[in-house]
Design an enzyme around this catalytic site. Structure first.
Site, short mmCIF file in Angstrom:
data_model
loop_
_atom_site.label_atom_id
_atom_site.label_comp_id
_atom_site.label_asym_id
_atom_site.label_seq_id
_atom_site.Cartn_x
_atom_site.Cartn_y
_atom_site.Cartn_z
NE ARG A 45 -6.09 -0.40 10.65
CZ ARG A 45 -5.02 -0.50 11.42
NH1 ARG A 45 -3.96 -1.19 10.98
NH2 ARG A 45 -4.98 0.08 12.60
CE LYS A 86 -2.43 -0.96 3.68
NZ LYS A 86 -1.86 -2.28 4.00
NE ARG A 96 7.08 -4.13 6.46
CZ ARG A 96 5.85 -3.69 6.69
NH1 ARG A 96 5.20 -3.04 5.74
NH2 ARG A 96 5.28 -3.89 7.86
NE ARG A 152 1.02 -5.76 11.34
CZ ARG A 152 1.86 -5.17 10.49
NH1 ARG A 152 3.09 -5.63 10.33
NH2 ARG A 152 1.45 -4.13 9.79
NE ARG A 160 6.77 -1.61 11.14
CZ ARG A 160 5.82 -1.56 10.20
NH1 ARG A 160 6.02 -0.85 9.10
NH2 ARG A 160 4.68 -2.20 10.36
#
Length: 231
Positions: free
Chosen positions: A88, A13, A127, A171, A160
């Site tokens: 969401r 996104k 990431r 998630r 993260r």
């Protein structure tokens, strides 16, 4: 034009939002980035949100909704926004609809990116971001020139806390359970288009632009029919 870009974590996104922002000149509002900034700055909101993020759970509606609507409805954003990561939940979607209607606006397009779960997990766990300038990298798709070092400023690259595989899968499960009602909400409104987010970046961008063109054309046709009927 007010656009919602939705999809599971890791589907791309952020990357696509940047391209759509350039194409249409919209303000990009990412609730994920805003929340992480609050966490980094150790604000009260950030501390509360962090406990949910570490467990792979959604931050409560009231916290996210208040923050997102305050930004989306501000005077400098009334020409249109690109919302990334919001709404969401069905409650957030309804709150957004009601708030925009109060300004004579509406959600014009909802673009839903999709991809297989295993691909999303690989993307999430790879990431990295710079601890200093927050530049983003990926160990497989966009590695730094020197391992662990930011190309832009030389800062340390970190993962993260919520990008471990366990949390990533949690998630994705959470998003799956809450995302369907939001998709249904906008599908009933006739503004939803789904796009394969597992393709190459440029291919996904082309599909998104085609979906937006289709939605814009459909909206014009509906408007013309409505005008003829009222006349």
């Amino acid at each position: 034009m007010d656009i919602v870009l939705m999809g599971p974590p890791g589907v791309g996104k952020g990357t696509q939002a940047a391209r759509l922002r350039e194409e249409y000149g919209l303000v990009h509002l990412s609730t994920g980035d805003l929340l992480r900034r609050h966490v980094s700055d150790r604000t009260e909101l950030g501390g509360t949100a962090h406990t949910y993020m570490l467990r792979g759970e959604l931050v409560p509606d009231d916290l996210v909704t208040a923050m997102a609507l305050d930004l989306a409805l501000s005077a400098r954003h009334r020409s249109g926004v690109l919302l990334d990561g919001f709404p969401r939940t069905p409650a957030q979607a309804q709150a957004l609809d009601d708030a925009l209607a109060g300004q004579g606006r509406q959600v014009d397009a909802v673009l839903c990116l999709t991809a297989p779960e295993d691909l999303l997990v690989r993307r999430l766990t790879g990431r990295r971001s710079c601890a200093d300038c927050r530049a983003g990298y990926h160990l497989l798709e966009k590695p730094p020139e020197v391992e662990g070092v930011c190309d832009a400023c030389g800062g340390e690259l970190v993962r993260r806390d919520d990008d471990s595989e366990t949390i990533a899968r949690a998630r994705l499960r959470e998003h799956s359970s809450t995302g369907a009602p939001v998709r249904n909400h906008y599908e009933r409104a006739g503004v939803l288009r789904s796009v394969d987010g597992g393709r190459r970046v440029a291919e996904v961008t082309a599909l998104l632009l085609a979906a937006l063109a289709d939605l814009t054309t459909t909206a014009r046709e509906v408007s013309r029919c409505s005008d003829r009927t009222s006349a």
